[in-house]
Design a protein around this motif. Structure first.
Motif, short mmCIF file in Angstrom:
data_model
loop_
_atom_site.label_atom_id
_atom_site.label_comp_id
_atom_site.label_asym_id
_atom_site.label_seq_id
_atom_site.Cartn_x
_atom_site.Cartn_y
_atom_site.Cartn_z
N GLY A 93 -3.23 -6.85 -15.69
CA GLY A 93 -3.20 -6.80 -17.14
C GLY A 93 -3.92 -5.62 -17.76
N VAL A 94 -4.58 -4.78 -16.94
CA VAL A 94 -5.37 -3.66 -17.45
C VAL A 94 -4.60 -2.35 -17.24
N ALA A 95 -4.58 -1.51 -18.27
CA ALA A 95 -3.85 -0.24 -18.23
C ALA A 95 -4.49 0.73 -17.25
N HIS A 96 -3.64 1.62 -16.69
CA HIS A 96 -4.13 2.69 -15.85
C HIS A 96 -3.07 3.79 -15.72
N GLY A 97 -3.55 5.03 -15.62
CA GLY A 97 -2.71 6.21 -15.45
C GLY A 97 -3.59 7.35 -15.00
N PHE A 98 -2.98 8.51 -14.73
CA PHE A 98 -3.75 9.61 -14.16
C PHE A 98 -3.09 10.95 -14.47
N THR A 99 -3.92 11.99 -14.65
CA THR A 99 -3.45 13.37 -14.77
C THR A 99 -4.27 14.24 -13.83
N ALA A 132 0.86 -1.19 0.00
CA ALA A 132 0.00 0.00 0.00
C ALA A 132 0.89 1.23 0.00
N ALA A 133 0.47 2.23 -0.78
CA ALA A 133 1.26 3.46 -0.90
C ALA A 133 0.32 4.65 -0.95
N VAL A 134 0.84 5.79 -0.47
CA VAL A 134 0.14 7.07 -0.60
C VAL A 134 0.79 7.81 -1.76
N TRP A 135 -0.02 8.34 -2.66
CA TRP A 135 0.46 9.11 -3.81
C TRP A 135 0.05 10.56 -3.66
N VAL A 136 0.95 11.48 -3.99
CA VAL A 136 0.65 12.91 -4.07
C VAL A 136 0.96 13.36 -5.49
N VAL A 137 -0.09 13.87 -6.16
CA VAL A 137 0.04 14.32 -7.55
C VAL A 137 -0.37 15.79 -7.58
N HIS A 138 0.61 16.68 -7.77
CA HIS A 138 0.32 18.12 -7.83
C HIS A 138 -0.46 18.45 -9.11
N PRO A 139 -1.17 19.59 -9.11
CA PRO A 139 -1.87 20.01 -10.33
C PRO A 139 -0.91 20.01 -11.54
N GLY A 140 -1.37 19.41 -12.63
CA GLY A 140 -0.56 19.32 -13.85
C GLY A 140 0.34 18.09 -13.92
N GLN A 141 0.58 17.42 -12.79
CA GLN A 141 1.43 16.22 -12.79
C GLN A 141 0.64 14.99 -13.23
N THR A 142 1.38 13.96 -13.63
CA THR A 142 0.75 12.72 -14.10
C THR A 142 1.34 11.50 -13.41
N VAL A 143 0.58 10.43 -13.43
CA VAL A 143 1.06 9.09 -13.12
C VAL A 143 1.06 8.38 -14.46
N SER A 144 2.23 8.04 -14.95
CA SER A 144 2.36 7.47 -16.30
C SER A 144 1.50 6.22 -16.47
#
Length: 116
Positions: free
Chosen positions: A87-93, A34-46
């Motif tokens: 097996g399923v793709a995922h990413g985030f902006t 388990a992990a906590v993610w911080v994504v600032h405005p404009g950043q992405t998770v590839s």
């Protein structure tokens, strides 16, 4: 197995960077991570996939676009869950005005990683 810590305060464990989204692992065993993610405005998770593990995201703060496949965008916000089976793709902006925070739970581990 006895854990040293079982209760965490989000503001104390969430790390951040002005340059990229940051993943902070808070729990890692031979079964689950388990992990906590911080994504600032404009950043992405590839965009990526795990062929051996499921990845569940618990959205805690902010809003943005979830990418379930190349070229696809789904609006998401705090209070939602995102389930990506193996097996399923995922990413985030992060398209919002505040940091997007989420907890990622991956199982089983070790998880593989394939960038897309």
């Amino acid at each position: 197995m006895e854990l040293e810590q079982r209760v965490y305060t989000l503001s104390e464990v969430a790390k951040e960077s002005p340059d990229h989204a940051v993943k902070t692992v808070i729990y890692d065993t031979d079964c689950t991570s388990a992990a906590v993610w911080v994504v600032h405005p404009g950043q992405t998770v590839s965009m990526h996939r795990h062929d051996t593990s499921d990845d569940v995201w618990i959205c805690l703060q902010g809003e943005g676009l979830f990418h379930p496949a190349p070229g696809e965008d789904v609006p998401v916000a705090a209070g939602q869950l995102i389930v990506s089976p193996k097996g399923v793709a995922h990413g985030f902006t992060n398209t919002g005005d505040v940091d997007f925070l989420y907890v990622s739970v991956v199982a089983p581990v070790p998880a593989d990683y394939h960038a897309l």
